[in-house]
Design an enzyme around this catalytic site. Structure first.
Site, short mmCIF file in Angstrom:
data_model
loop_
_atom_site.label_atom_id
_atom_site.label_comp_id
_atom_site.label_asym_id
_atom_site.label_seq_id
_atom_site.Cartn_x
_atom_site.Cartn_y
_atom_site.Cartn_z
N HIS A 1 5.97 -1.74 5.79
CA HIS A 1 6.53 -2.99 5.26
C HIS A 1 7.78 -3.41 6.02
CE1 HIS A 1 3.74 -2.87 1.88
NE2 HIS A 1 4.15 -4.09 1.59
N LYS B 1 1.46 1.42 -8.24
CA LYS B 1 1.79 1.90 -9.58
C LYS B 1 3.29 1.66 -9.81
CE LYS B 1 3.09 6.56 -8.27
NZ LYS B 1 4.38 7.11 -8.66
#
Lengths: 181, 280
Positions: free
Chosen positions: A36, A101
């Site tokens: 990222h 999650k």
């Protein structure tokens, strides 16, 4: 149970509601912390990304090495919150789905509402089981990052639940409220 | 004086790395099965079933239960009548980790410099806690610690006047803030007393106790039971989707502390809470 075939278009995005159980089939991409950071660096430098984000799903995961004869090692979701600093930009650029999650920031949820994106949950810690739904993998960017490289996965009936929908409804919040004493 | 050759230590640590990651401990498996009966939320029962199935797949295929095969935390009890030969003990433990993570197809998750963040490529170094004890044996306990749960842990230097209520408040706050992130149902390790670093080590050590074993000390046992009850009222539930089973256990370890202090550390562990031990 709702079946989703990627790419994940905006029409499908708008039909999904927090709490929906889904099975995802098609192509998804893995990316976590280091990938990222690099993606955002490319964006900031005005360079093109290793894959077109339009209507794509990113899976926050860094798999174990594959044993001989296996497609991939165990590959469960990692905690999504660490990608919160980067996710709004990717959503703005066309990303429609994220699988992970854990909680997301308000900035991410606002970007999801504004541009139309869904946050799916896979069961944290069910990595060996989840790997069964991954049919092939190919590293498409940043191989030097090892487990953190961007992988293109072909998945079949990948099990997930809609945690936060494109309207901002949040299963973590509603679920917890229901069972709080 | 008993001699232990380093090769035996290397082989032992190698096996512990693989076994801890492949096989769910019995106490946790029992707790999962039990919560399948007591959990009220349907979606959470489905999650619990997935976790049982996942443990079965992992042990059958001999693959890790979770892709986060952790940073290797080692508690080594070194009998003072032992003489390590053929090399250095710390290097032997690290070599065992290196081999275990490579041969076991475990993920290498350790970065060299915390700011530059280049992967060391072999999951070393391990975090090693030594304790010198009586005897001529070497006990090695290996706890591969994933960071989904480690990141949700916390430490606070309470005042003595904060007392038991202060401890309760801090533990519950920490678990509540963690919410779905540490992969509940969790095990909550709590360290109370000592100094700052001692509290943290106690909290880690507390995770080694089976979830169905309570403290031998009456008031600590009562506190463990009360805290577990309060935590399971938070409604977080398996995978954080809303349910009754937020934690399997609260394990508290204590140590003498200073007249001015009440350090409390909370180390959260995921539903797998992996650890294995061997005695050489």
């Amino acid at each position: 149970m709702i079946t989703i075939t990627t790419p994940l278009d905006k029409k499908t995005v708008s039909s999904l509601k927090a709490g929906d159980l889904v099975r995802i089939s098609g192509i998804i991409y893995t990316a976590r912390d280091a990938a990222h950071k690099k993606l955002i660096e490319l964006v900031n430098e005005g360079k093109s990304l290793p894959f077109d984000l339009t209507d794509q799903i990113i899976y926050y995961a860094g798999p174990c090495p594959a044993k001989p004869g296996m497609v991939i090692g165990p590959a469960g979701p990692t905690t999504s919150g660490r990608m919160d600093a980067y996710a709004p930009k990717l959503i703005e650029l066309g990303l429609t789905g994220m699988i992970g999650k854990g909680q997301r920031s308000n900035e991410v949820i606002e970007a999801m509402k504004k541009h139309g994106a869904v946050y799916f949950g896979a069961t944290g810690g069910a990595a060996a089981l989840i790997a069964n739904s991954i049919k092939s993998q190919e590293t498409v960017a940043f191989p030097e990052l090892g487990t953190e490289a961007i992988r293109k996965l072909v998945v079949e009936d990948f099990p997930a639940v809609v945690l936060i929908d494109s309207y901002g409804s949040n299963l973590y919040e509603s679920g917890r409220k229901k069972y709080k004493r | 004086m008993r001699e232990i050759f380093v090769s035996e230590i290397i082989d032992t640590v190698e096996k512990l790395c693989m076994d801890a990651n492949y096989y769910l401990n019995k106490d946790i498996r029992d707790a999962l099965e039990k919560s399948l009966v007591t959990e009220e939320s349907e979606i959470c029962r489905a999650v619990l079933k997935e976790l049982v199935e996942n443990a079965n797949v992992a042990s059958n295929l001999q693959v890790p239960m979770c892709q986060d095969t952790g940073m290797a935390v080692v508690f080594a009890e070194v009998g003072q009548d032992v003489h390590i030969t053929g090399g250095n003990l710390t290097e032997a433990i690290n070599e065992g980790v290196r081999r275990g993570y490579e041969k076991g197809y475990l993920r290498k998750s350790v970065v060299e410099d915390p700011l530059i963040r280049t992967n060391t490529g072999d999951n070393t170094p391990a975090i090693i806690h030594y304790n010198i004890v009586d005897g001529d044996f070497l006990r090695i306990i290996l706890l591969p610690k994933g960071f989904g749960s480690e990141n949700m842990s916390a430490l606070k230097m309470l005042k003595p006047s904060d007392g038991i209520e202060g401890i309760k408040k801090f533990v519950i706050e920490t678990v509540s803030t963690a919410g779905p992130n540490p992969c509940p149902p969790i095990v909550v390790g709590v360290g109370v007393g000592g100094t700052m670093e001692m509290a943290a080590i106690l909290a880690k050590k507390a995770l080694l106790r089976e979830v169905d074993k309570r403290s031998d000390t009456n008031h600590i046992r009562d506190l463990e039971i009360e805290l577990l009850d309060e935590i399971n009222k938070l409604g977080i539930g398996p995978a954080g989707l809303g349910g009754r089973t937020t934690a399997f256990a609260v394990n508290i370890e204590v140590y003498p502390t200073h007249i001015a202090g009440l350090p409390v550390a909370v180390n959260i562990s995921c539903h797998a809470t992996r650890h294995r031990e061997a005695v050489i």
